[in-house]
Design a protein around this motif. Structure first.
Motif, mmCIF file in Angstrom:
data_model
loop_
_atom_site.group_PDB
_atom_site.id
_atom_site.type_symbol
_atom_site.label_atom_id
_atom_site.label_comp_id
_atom_site.label_asym_id
_atom_site.label_seq_id
_atom_site.Cartn_x
_atom_site.Cartn_y
_atom_site.Cartn_z
ATOM 1 N N LEU A 144 0.828 -1.203 0.000
ATOM 2 C CA LEU A 144 0.000 0.000 0.000
ATOM 3 C C LEU A 144 0.866 1.257 0.000
ATOM 4 N N ALA A 145 1.946 1.232 0.763
ATOM 5 C CA ALA A 145 2.857 2.377 0.769
ATOM 6 C C ALA A 145 3.471 2.573 -0.615
ATOM 7 N N MET A 146 3.846 1.491 -1.259
ATOM 8 C CA MET A 146 4.444 1.597 -2.588
ATOM 9 C C MET A 146 3.397 1.983 -3.632
ATOM 10 N N LEU A 147 2.153 1.585 -3.443
ATOM 11 C CA LEU A 147 1.064 2.031 -4.303
ATOM 12 C C LEU A 147 0.920 3.552 -4.198
ATOM 13 N N SER A 148 1.051 4.062 -2.984
ATOM 14 C CA SER A 148 1.005 5.513 -2.761
ATOM 15 C C SER A 148 2.153 6.216 -3.469
ATOM 16 N N VAL A 149 3.304 5.573 -3.543
ATOM 17 C CA VAL A 149 4.443 6.141 -4.265
ATOM 18 C C VAL A 149 4.072 6.328 -5.731
ATOM 19 N N GLY A 150 3.516 5.290 -6.332
ATOM 20 C CA GLY A 150 3.125 5.372 -7.739
ATOM 21 C C GLY A 150 2.069 6.428 -7.981
ATOM 22 N N ILE A 151 1.087 6.499 -7.105
ATOM 23 C CA ILE A 151 0.024 7.487 -7.256
ATOM 24 C C ILE A 151 0.582 8.902 -7.109
ATOM 25 N N ALA A 152 1.447 9.111 -6.127
ATOM 26 C CA ALA A 152 2.041 10.438 -5.911
ATOM 27 C C ALA A 152 2.878 10.866 -7.106
ATOM 28 N N CYS A 153 3.600 9.936 -7.683
ATOM 29 C CA CYS A 153 4.451 10.282 -8.828
ATOM 30 C C CYS A 153 3.634 10.557 -10.084
ATOM 31 N N GLY A 154 2.561 9.826 -10.275
ATOM 32 C CA GLY A 154 1.793 9.963 -11.504
ATOM 33 C C GLY A 154 0.697 11.004 -11.467
ATOM 34 N N ALA A 155 0.310 11.451 -10.300
ATOM 35 C CA ALA A 155 -0.843 12.345 -10.180
ATOM 36 C C ALA A 155 -0.643 13.687 -10.866
ATOM 37 N N ILE A 156 0.568 14.147 -10.961
ATOM 38 C CA ILE A 156 0.810 15.476 -11.527
ATOM 39 C C ILE A 156 0.479 15.517 -13.014
ATOM 40 N N ALA A 157 0.560 14.392 -13.705
ATOM 41 C CA ALA A 157 0.280 14.375 -15.142
ATOM 42 C C ALA A 157 -1.127 14.862 -15.441
ATOM 43 N N GLY A 158 -2.099 14.366 -14.711
ATOM 44 C CA GLY A 158 -3.469 14.805 -14.928
ATOM 45 C C GLY A 158 -3.766 16.151 -14.295
#
Length: 161
Positions: free
Chosen positions: A7-21
């Motif tokens: 879950l923590a690593m899922l949050s890493v991916g979401i945090a990194c990708g969220a700026i695109a949208g």
């Protein structure tokens, strides 16, 4: 234990990708104003800058507080950064939120795989350790799909994808 790490690593991916949208909306004039190229660059660069400092801070945090409390601090960093960015009324708040998210990203990426490898039995260590990078990839995918869905749903920027 592995589930919470993932879950923590899922949050890493979401945090990194969220700026695109998010950039599609914040660059075109919102309550944050119309952003300059420098402001957009600062928002985007804040996360990797924070991640760099987070990686450097990992050994001290692990040694001072132990792995479990350190991971709790990482999770709190993700929550605080999300709240800060969601309630932002200035671009500075968004940038600070991204920097805090970056700290959490740096701490999580250097801490999570190590924690799994220390706690997992030798027989299944490789399988469990491989779940952490997979979770980052899934987080990125979730972030991109959510951005696409939200842009289509709100009618703003759906044609830009």
């Amino acid at each position: 234990m592995t589930f919470s790490i993932c879950l923590a690593m899922l949050s890493v991916g979401i945090a990194c990708g969220a700026i695109a949208g998010a950039l599609v909306y914040i660059e075109s004039g919102t309550v944050l104003g119309t952003l300059t190229t420098s402001a957009k660059g600062a928002v985007v660069a804040a996360l990797p800058l924070g991640a760099m400092f987070g990686c450097v801070a990992t050994p001290g945090l692990n040694e001072s507080f132990g792995r479990r409390l350190a991971l709790t601090i990482v999770d709190a960093g993700f929550v605080v950064s999300a709240l800060l960015m969601a309630t932002a009324s200035t671009i500075g708040q968004v940038t600070i939120g991204r920097f805090i998210a970056g700290l959490a990203v740096g701490l999580a990426t250097s801490m999570c795989t190590m924690y799994i490898s220390e706690c997992a039995p030798a027989k299944t260590r490789g399988k469990y350790t491989g779940l952490a990078p997979l979770s980052v990839t899934v987080g990125l995918l979730v972030s991109f799909v959510a951005s696409l869905a939200l842009s289509t749903f709100t009618g703003g920027g759906g044609d830009k994808f």
